[in-house]
Each structure stands twice: as structure tokens, then as C-alpha cells.
Write an enzyme that holds these catalytic residues in place. Structure first.
Site, PDB file in Angstrom:
ATOM      1  CD  GLN A 198      -2.847   1.632   2.268  1.00  0.00           C
ATOM      2  OE1 GLN A 198      -2.277   1.691   3.219  1.00  0.00           O
ATOM      3  NE2 GLN A 198      -4.311   1.127   2.017  1.00  0.00           N
TER       4      GLN A 198
ATOM      5  CB  CYS B  38      -4.925   8.179   6.676  1.00  0.00           C
ATOM      6  SG  CYS B  38      -3.927   8.421   8.074  1.00  0.00           S
TER       7      CYS B  38
END
Length: 407
Positions: A107, A138
Site C-alpha cells: 500500500q 487515513c
């Protein structure tokens, strides 16, 4: 590179499966044996399960433990594109894989299209990866306040530049994205993000059914996953959020029509959930939850892998956060838990675990007990004027590329 994972069935805690076959949607077919397959570009994943990238957790040691229990796509922890491009030794160290990992899934995180595209190009050029996922979920303050993470989806033109750069840089290697429902209840971004990803050539999208404002509080909104599945029709759609057992994963797929399921906090202290998921998707009955002795064996294996990776001292300190997750539901007493949380050497750790009664079974219902952080809700920090000019395609402050947790 196409890899079909066998349905491994080591001893473990498995939940009942379902004999109902998931729908035959893009990227989702059912082979003769009855085990569904998720197709992400040339990669085949069976069962259709993805380990969610989790910073500080899904390192090679943890992935090795999880892989020993079953099949799926096991993604690295979040790696900053800028660190790879700048040849940071620490970043490349975080991006390592075991020799037998296949597919090698990483990722990437970044806010600058050039850095993300160049990092993807270098990873592919060096033969380092078979799959790249882009972090757009995030929710932590030090990232969103610079326009990174979940904040990026609020600016679809910038998002398009970043994802297009990743797809071009990756070439034949499939690129996927993982994002949240939106910033908060007033700024919903997931449908636009899904369409952008589909339009630029991403191979799949994954939705965590919470907003950035929720963090990890409340319940995941599976209806949003179903809505994304209706909107994004040419590539697989994966669901994430509140999958604690194999039965949860099958139910999510049945209720939302999603092509695959992303498992994050549900595997913390329960890596055998991947055996449970194999069983659930194959329609096999559940096995009893493991006795404490079997859990201890897994804990020791995990510590051993971590020691190989980062050395004994760092491994024991890093493993402290895993101890309460592994022991969730097992009645061993608060004193033992506290002592195990302060271990300093591997031999001491082995001695302390050896004093526990290995025949102890978990409390009823503990397998489905939520794990990991429950933080939230929060007020999402954004750059000044970030939502006032959502058509802006400019790259935000480079501080947004600082390393932090995933979404």
C-alpha cells in the site's frame, strides 16, 4: 502474475459458513469447488479476502502468521511514496516481503502525483510487487490537516491526477484504492472517489464504511458499500468494517453484493480468522475456538518471526500491543496480563506463557468481540479553505506525506 490461493485449513477458530453462493459480479466468480474467487487484474484471490493495511501491524512477520492460517491477499503496512522515491533505507525496509509471499501486495501513500507515479514505476521496474493499493482513507489529524489521506477524496481533480499517475506508473500491475465514506456526514465523497478510480483504470476499489470523523467509533455503514457497488459496475468493489468472524464476511457479501471483503481489526489477536474465513466461504461448519495453549503457540511463532525481522529487543517491545488482543476473552486474570505487557526478553516471555493453563477456553461470544482501537468521533482537521475550492487540482503541502497510520 496470477496466483490462486489454496484454501488452507489449519486448526483454528472458525465460524459457520453459508451455502449460498455470492453473486456473479465483475471480478467475482465461483469455481466448481464452491469457493468464490476475487479477480484483481490478473490476480486471483480465493477466498475473496484482503488483509487491510495497518501501519505498525501488517509487517512481514504478522503477514506470515496470517498466511499460515488461510488464503487471501495480504497487503503490507502503509509505505510513503516519497520515501521510496528518495531511497530512504527505512522506507524500503518497511516495504520488504518474505521470499515466499505471492502476490506481493503493497500500500502506497502520497499526495503528489509525480511521487506516487514514480514510486509505482520503481516498484514495478525492480520486480518488487504484484499489486499496489493507494491509501485514501487515513483519518488522523497530522495527515488530513495537510490535505492527505481521507482529505484527498474531497478534491476529485487532485485525486484523479494521483490515481492516474499511479496507474500509468504501475503499467501492467493492478492498482486499487481504499477510502472512507467521506470527511463527515456533511461531506460525502465515496461515490465520486469510486467513479474516479474506475475511470482512470484502477483494478478495484475498497470502502471502509465509516467517515473520517467517525474514526473507528460507531457501526460501519454497509449500506454505503451496497451503494458503491451499484455505482461502480466495471471493477470489483470490496467492503470493509465490522467483520469480526467468517460469518460476518459472508453476511456482508450477501447484504451488499460486494465482490470481496477487507479484514482489519478483526484479525488482531485472531490470525486464525483466515482459516475461519476459508471455512465460511466454502460452506464448512465452524471448528471450536482454540484453547489457550494453541493461542500461546501462535504468539510464540509471531514473536519468533518479529525477532527475525527486527531483533529480539525491538520485537518484544513491538509485540506488547498484540498481547491483549491475543488474550481477549481468555480468563487468565489481570495480573498475568499486566506482567505479559512488560516482557523484555524472549526467554522471559516463554517462561511467563508457560505458567498459564493451556486448556483454558475463551468466554462464549468473545470471538465476535470488537478488537483494536475504538477511537472517535473527531472533528476532522483540514487545511484552510480545503472545502471551499474542491475543484483545485494542486498538490498540497508535502508534510501530508509524513508516515502515519492507515485508514
Amino acid at each position: 502474475m496470477a496466483t490462486v490461493f489454496a484454501a488452507a485449513t489449519p486448526p483454528g477458530d472458525r465460524s459457520p459458513g453459508s451455502n449460498e453462493s455470492p453473486p456473479n459480479e465483475p471480478g467475482h466468480q465461483t469455481p466448481g469447488a464452491g469457493m468464490p474467487v476475487l479477480r484483481i487484474g490478473p490476480i486471483e484471490v480465493s477466498p475473496p479476502i484482503v488483509l487491510a493495511p495497518m501501519a505498525g501491524i501488517t509487517n512481514p512477520a504478522f503477514r506470515r502468521v496470517c498466511r499460515s492460517y488461510g488464503g487471501g491477499l495480504f497487503v503490507s503496512e502503509m509505505i510513503t511514496a516519497r520515501g521510496l522515491v528518495e531511497d530512504s533505507a527505512k522506507t524500503w525496509s518497511l516495504a520488504r516481503f518474505d521470499a515466499d509471499e505471492s502476490p506481493r501486495s503493497i500500500q502506497l501513500y502520497g499526495t503528489d502525483p509525480w511521487s506516487v507515479g514514480e514510486a509505482a514505476r520503481r516498484l514495478v521496474e525492480q520486480g518488487h510487487v504484484d499489486h499496489i493499493d493507494i491509501n485514501l482513507g487515513c483519518p488522523v489529524r497530522k495527515i488530513t490537516r495537510h490535505g492527505g489521506g481521507a482529505a484527498l477524496c474531497a478534491r476529485p481533480r487532485l485525486l484523479e491526477r494521483i490515481l492516474r499517475a499511479a496507474v500509468v506508473g504501475a503499467g501492467a500491475i493492478p492498482v486499487t484504492v481504499k477510502f472512507r465514506i467521506g470527511i463527515n456526514d456533511d461531506v460525502i465523497t465515496f461515490l465520486d472517489a469510486g467513479r474516479v478510480a474506475e475511470d482512470v483504470g484502477c483494478a478495484a476499489v475498497a470502502l471502509h464504511g465509516r467517515t473520517a470523523a467517525q474514526l473507528y467509533s460507531g457501526d460501519a455503514d454497509w449500506a454505503a458499500i451496497a451503494a458503491l457497488k451499484q455505482a461502480v459496475t466495471t471493477i470489483p468493489v470490496l467492503g470493509n468494517g465490522d467483520v469480526w468472524t467468517g460469518a460476518d464476511a459472508v453476511r456482508m457479501q450477501r447484504e451488499t453484493g460486494c465482490d470481496g471483503v477487507v479484514v482489519g481489526r478483526g484479525c488482531l489477536g485472531r490470525p486464525w480468522i483466515f482459516a475461519e474465513l476459508d471455512a465460511a466461504f466454502a460452506g464448512r461448519p465452524a471448528a471450536p475456538s482454540p484453547v489457550l495453549g494453541a493461542v500461546i503457540e501462535t504468539m510464540l511463532a509471531h514473536v519468533g518471526h518479529l525477532t527475525e525481522l527486527i531483533g529480539e529487543n525491538r520485537a518484544l517491545r513491538d509485540f506488547r500491543k498484540h498481547v491483549p488482543w491475543y488474550l481477549t476473552g481468555y480468563p487468565i486474570g489481570g495480573a498475568a496480563r499486566r506482567v505479559l505487557g512488560t516482557i523484555a526478553t524472549r526467554s522471559q516471555f516463554e517462561d511467563l506463557l508457560g505458567q498459564l493453563d493451556g486448556s483454558v477456553r475463551p468466554m462464549p461470544g468473545s470471538a465476535a468481540k470488537p478488537r483494536g482501537t475504538h477511537r472517535g468521533p473527531q472533528v476532522v482537521a483540514l487545511p484552510d479553505g480545503w472545502l471551499a475550492d474542491r475543484d483545485c487540482a494542486d498538490t498540497p503541502n508535502r508534510m501530508a506525506d509524513a508516515s502515519t497510520s492507515g485508514g
